[in-house]
Design a protein around this motif. Structure first.
Motif, PDB file in Angstrom:
ATOM      1  N   THR A 144       0.879  -1.111  -0.179  1.00 57.23           N
ATOM      2  CA  THR A 144      -0.122  -0.040  -0.142  1.00 57.23           C
ATOM      3  C   THR A 144       0.868   1.502   0.046  1.00 57.23           C
ATOM      4  N   LEU A 145       2.313   1.185   0.277  1.00 53.53           N
ATOM      5  CA  LEU A 145       3.060   2.252   0.459  1.00 53.53           C
ATOM      6  C   LEU A 145       3.944   2.308  -0.902  1.00 53.53           C
ATOM      7  N   LYS A 146       4.302   3.523  -1.396  1.00 52.25           N
ATOM      8  CA  LYS A 146       5.017   3.717  -2.305  1.00 52.25           C
ATOM      9  C   LYS A 146       6.411   3.093  -2.144  1.00 52.25           C
ATOM     10  N   ALA A 147       7.073   2.845  -3.173  1.00 54.75           N
ATOM     11  CA  ALA A 147       8.547   2.174  -3.007  1.00 54.75           C
ATOM     12  C   ALA A 147       9.555   2.784  -2.072  1.00 54.75           C
ATOM     13  N   ASP A 148       9.444   4.399  -2.623  1.00 50.86           N
ATOM     14  CA  ASP A 148      10.388   5.145  -1.831  1.00 50.86           C
ATOM     15  C   ASP A 148      10.039   5.408  -0.462  1.00 50.86           C
ATOM     16  N   GLU A 149       8.820   5.272   0.019  1.00 50.97           N
ATOM     17  CA  GLU A 149       8.304   5.494   1.376  1.00 50.97           C
ATOM     18  C   GLU A 149       8.883   4.349   2.034  1.00 50.97           C
ATOM     19  N   VAL A 150       8.741   2.938   1.553  1.00 52.00           N
ATOM     20  CA  VAL A 150       9.038   1.695   2.091  1.00 52.00           C
ATOM     21  C   VAL A 150      10.646   1.985   2.296  1.00 52.00           C
ATOM     22  N   GLN A 151      11.421   2.153   1.316  1.00 50.42           N
ATOM     23  CA  GLN A 151      12.817   2.014   1.570  1.00 50.42           C
ATOM     24  C   GLN A 151      13.131   3.433   2.705  1.00 50.42           C
ATOM     25  N   LYS A 152      12.451   4.499   2.726  1.00 50.37           N
ATOM     26  CA  LYS A 152      12.602   5.555   3.881  1.00 50.37           C
ATOM     27  C   LYS A 152      12.421   4.834   5.267  1.00 50.37           C
ATOM     28  N   ARG A 153      11.238   4.166   5.384  1.00 45.08           N
ATOM     29  CA  ARG A 153      10.865   3.715   6.519  1.00 45.08           C
ATOM     30  C   ARG A 153      12.047   2.742   7.170  1.00 45.08           C
ATOM     31  N   ILE A 154      12.541   1.791   6.237  1.00 47.08           N
ATOM     32  CA  ILE A 154      13.416   0.906   6.484  1.00 47.08           C
ATOM     33  C   ILE A 154      14.739   1.485   6.823  1.00 47.08           C
ATOM     34  N   LEU A 155      15.082   2.390   6.312  1.00 51.11           N
ATOM     35  CA  LEU A 155      16.606   3.052   6.419  1.00 51.11           C
ATOM     36  C   LEU A 155      16.641   3.915   7.795  1.00 51.11           C
ATOM     37  N   GLN A 156      15.256   4.273   8.218  1.00 50.01           N
ATOM     38  CA  GLN A 156      15.176   5.382   9.165  1.00 50.01           C
ATOM     39  C   GLN A 156      14.985   4.197  10.556  1.00 50.01           C
ATOM     40  N   GLY A 157      14.934   2.826  10.159  1.00 51.83           N
ATOM     41  CA  GLY A 157      14.838   1.865  11.444  1.00 51.83           C
ATOM     42  C   GLY A 157      13.566   1.753  11.876  1.00 51.83           C
ATOM     43  N   ASP A 158      12.515   1.948  11.232  1.00 57.15           N
ATOM     44  CA  ASP A 158      11.133   1.718  11.524  1.00 57.15           C
ATOM     45  C   ASP A 158      10.906   0.147  11.691  1.00 57.15           C
ATOM     46  N   ALA A 159      10.218  -0.299  12.847  1.00 58.08           N
ATOM     47  CA  ALA A 159      10.153  -1.942  12.859  1.00 58.08           C
ATOM     48  C   ALA A 159       9.236  -2.358  11.970  1.00 58.08           C
ATOM     49  N   TYR A 160       9.498  -3.685  11.252  1.00 60.07           N
ATOM     50  CA  TYR A 160       8.528  -4.143  10.251  1.00 60.07           C
ATOM     51  C   TYR A 160       8.820  -5.488  10.331  1.00 60.07           C
ATOM     52  N   THR A 161       8.049  -6.418   9.846  1.00 58.69           N
ATOM     53  CA  THR A 161       8.062  -7.775   9.467  1.00 58.69           C
ATOM     54  C   THR A 161       8.014  -7.991   8.160  1.00 58.69           C
ATOM     55  N   ILE A 162       8.342  -9.353   7.653  1.00 58.45           N
ATOM     56  CA  ILE A 162       7.995  -9.638   6.233  1.00 58.45           C
ATOM     57  C   ILE A 162       6.949 -10.883   6.504  1.00 58.45           C
ATOM     58  N   ARG A 163       5.890 -10.554   5.608  1.00 54.66           N
ATOM     59  CA  ARG A 163       4.770 -11.325   5.740  1.00 54.66           C
ATOM     60  C   ARG A 163       4.994 -12.295   4.293  1.00 54.66           C
ATOM     61  N   PHE A 164       4.452 -13.366   4.332  1.00 53.36           N
ATOM     62  CA  PHE A 164       4.241 -14.259   3.182  1.00 53.36           C
ATOM     63  C   PHE A 164       3.115 -13.926   2.280  1.00 53.36           C
ATOM     64  N   LYS A 165       2.954 -13.862   0.903  1.00 53.09           N
ATOM     65  CA  LYS A 165       1.824 -13.402   0.306  1.00 53.09           C
ATOM     66  C   LYS A 165       1.445 -14.806  -0.705  1.00 53.09           C
ATOM     67  N   PRO A 166       0.612 -15.799  -0.166  1.00 57.88           N
ATOM     68  CA  PRO A 166       0.318 -16.961  -0.740  1.00 57.88           C
ATOM     69  C   PRO A 166      -0.322 -16.844  -1.972  1.00 57.88           C
ATOM     70  N   GLU A 167      -0.017 -17.403  -2.917  1.00 53.40           N
ATOM     71  CA  GLU A 167      -0.775 -17.711  -4.261  1.00 53.40           C
ATOM     72  C   GLU A 167      -1.969 -18.132  -3.997  1.00 53.40           C
ATOM     73  N   LEU A 168      -3.025 -17.478  -4.765  1.00 52.77           N
ATOM     74  CA  LEU A 168      -4.333 -17.965  -4.544  1.00 52.77           C
ATOM     75  C   LEU A 168      -4.907 -19.137  -5.502  1.00 52.77           C
ATOM     76  N   LYS A 169      -5.016 -20.254  -5.294  1.00 49.59           N
ATOM     77  CA  LYS A 169      -5.314 -21.398  -6.099  1.00 49.59           C
ATOM     78  C   LYS A 169      -5.509 -22.488  -4.957  1.00 49.59           C
ATOM     79  N   THR A 170      -5.744 -23.677  -5.879  1.00 48.02           N
ATOM     80  CA  THR A 170      -6.168 -24.937  -5.081  1.00 48.02           C
ATOM     81  C   THR A 170      -4.871 -25.697  -4.995  1.00 48.02           C
ATOM     82  N   LEU A 171      -4.480 -26.039  -4.001  1.00 49.80           N
ATOM     83  CA  LEU A 171      -3.136 -26.298  -3.804  1.00 49.80           C
ATOM     84  C   LEU A 171      -3.302 -28.155  -3.351  1.00 49.80           C
ATOM     85  N   ASP A 172      -2.709 -28.871  -4.162  1.00 43.63           N
ATOM     86  CA  ASP A 172      -2.720 -30.251  -4.147  1.00 43.63           C
ATOM     87  C   ASP A 172      -1.301 -30.908  -3.287  1.00 43.63           C
TER      88      ASP A 172
END
Length: 505
Positions: A144-172
């Motif tokens: 939801t954030l622009k790429a430069d805003e994401v980088q800015k937040r990371i560089l200034q030390g904002d806390a973040y997590t990395i979340r998985f984005k599952p592909e939507l499908k039927t998984l066998d």
């Protein structure tokens, strides 16, 4: 992935190892050895907040006690170490970033407060909060954030997590025990893979480590079955070949209702841990199978039959026999009920199976702890062989054979009254004369002499044999009375008869 069989047991050092975890280790070990493969111990200690001092050593000690040692692991470095996840933490961030670059994961800057508010709002609507494709675009993240805003937040030390984005499908998927499984991935949440403290979550570290360690089969407890879809999707996102999965059934309470817990053991008087555990914080001591007197061979046999069936009537298996017979195809998918009485039955079978010298050495140690003189270890071994078929644990041997080492201090009141009457002292005086006159003090010699005298006196055997046993043993239990007399010796036999005459006559 290599065609070589490589399996791992990957416990978290958050407390004592439950027998459910030990059963998982055993099945991994049996599978590896059946296929000439490698059994690996990996300590999954990424959650440092729950780390418990001494738990890792406890895990290793339990495996060694059961004689199912690992081939690679802490202290047995192979080519794929280190084998503690905390020592591998430097490598996980790169894999998390790789998933972000591929569009399979994203940065999430949501605060604890924002997530709590979202959860409260969902609960107010009587809904279950889940962070996934339905609402991820309403949160503060790199989607939801622009790429430069994401980088800015990371560089200034904002806390973040990395979340998985599952592909939507039927998984066998396919489980070696449960067979085909189909999952709609739209039901999955966007799991956190990498935490703000710089540590991976279990899911990322688990998959990365399994891949790097070339794990061919993931054999683990049923509680991880809900995570299988996420792990398979992670393998797909990395373009890695997935291992084969097998989820072992739960170990259930003796009632068959619910998962076996320490509370069940406390309530019903049995252990759920292989070894004694002392909680380093509270000081509380939990007993273990070993301290309860179980043999390691019995422990392995007990665990093997919690969810596995050989398909035959055989129930007693050595480790080597289990290796030959084991297969995942014979593991049940339904829960395995723990039966404390069946566990004792396995112990009794292995106790009897022991060499007399081995069982006798343990008995001698127990006698020593009671400050009871036992003569020689050969003597203890012979005694052990005479009574062990009626024993379950080493401590039972003293109840069954204590009279071989100490004269009875008391007499079974009911049987003593039955065995001793006004004429008994005179009869026992004559028995003493026969014993003293007998040169052959073997069981056969004493038997021949006393039985010969009884016959010559035209006397009932019960009038002699019952009081003789009472005098030697204190009750009507025990092996052949002449074996007892021969073992304790003529002098001691006479002393015990005289003492009984004084106390009971």
């Amino acid at each position: 992935m290599s065609t070589d069989v490589r399996v791992r047991f990957a416990p978290s050092p958050t407390g004592p190892l439950h027998i459910g975890g030990l059963r998982t280790a055993l099945f991994n070990y049996l599978f590896a050895k059946k296929h000439n493969g490698t059994f690996i111990l990996r300590i999954e200690d990424t959650d440092q907040n729950r780390y418990v001092e001494g738990a890792e050593n406890y895990i290793v000690d339990a495996l060694n006690w059961c004689e199912i040692p690992f081939d690679e692991g802490p202290g047995k470095e192979g080519n794929y170490g280190p084998y503690r996840q905390s020592e591998r933490k430097h490598m996980y961030s790169a894999y998390a970033e790789e998933l972000v670059d591929k569009g399979a994961a994203y940065y999430a800057f949501d605060t604890t407060k924002e997530l709590a508010q979202a959860r409260t709002t969902a609960e107010a609507k009587k809904e279950t909060f889940i962070y996934n494709h339905n609402n991820r675009l309403t949160f503060t993240n790199s989607l939801t954030l622009k790429a430069d805003e994401v980088q800015k937040r990371i560089l200034q030390g904002d806390a973040y997590t990395i979340r998985f984005k599952p592909e939507l499908k039927t998984l066998d998927m396919f489980d070696e025990i449960r067979k085909g499984i189909e999952i709609d991935t739209s039901l999955l949440d966007d799991k956190v893979l990498f935490k703000s403290d710089g540590m991976p979550t279990y899911h990322l570290a688990n998959v990365v480590d399994d891949h790097l360690m070339k794990i061919s089969h993931v054999i683990r407890g049923e509680e991880w079955l809900p995570s299988m879809a996420l792990h398979v999707l992670l393998y797909e996102s990395f373009d890695w070949e997935r291992p084969k999965f097998a989820h072992l059934p739960l170990i259930l309470k003796p009632t068959g209702k619910g998962k076996l817990s320490k509370r069940d053991g406390d309530k019903m008087g049995f252990s759920v841990f292989p070894l004694e555990w002392k909680d380093p914080t509270s000081g509380e001591i939990s007993t273990g199978f070993k301290e309860d007197g179980f043999l390691p061979e019995a422990m392995v046999n007990i665990l093997a039959f919690l969810g596995w069936n050989p398909g035959s009537d055989q129930e007693i298996f050595s480790v080597q026999e289990l290796i030959t017979a084991f297969s995942l195809e014979k593991v049940n998918s339904s829960g395995a009920k723990y039966d404390p009485e069946k566990a004792k039955w396995f112990q009794q079978q292995w106790f009897v199976h022991q060499d007399n010298a081995v069982a006798g050495a343990a008995f001698a140690k127990a006698l020593q702890e009671k400050n009871i003189s036992y003569g020689s270890e050969d003597y203890v071994s012979i005694v052990t062989g005479m009574v062990k078929e009626r024993a379950v644990f080493t401590e039972d041997l003293f109840k069954l054979a204590g009279f071989f080492f100490e004269a009875p201090k008391t007499y079974d009141e009911k049987n003593a009254k039955k065995a001793w009457n006004e004429a008994t002292n005179e009869i026992m005086s004559n028995v003493i004369k026969v014993i003293k006159a007998t040169e052959d003090d073997s069981a056969a010699g004493l038997s021949a002499a006393i039985k010969g005298w009884i016959t010559s006196e035209d006397m009932s055997f019960g009038k002699v044999m019952m009081p003789l046993r009472i005098a030697l043993v204190g009750s009507l239990m025990g092996p052949d009375v002449f074996e007892i007399a021969s073992m304790v010796g003529k002098n001691e036999t006479v002393n015990r008869i005289e003492t009984a005459m004084q106390k009971l006559g």
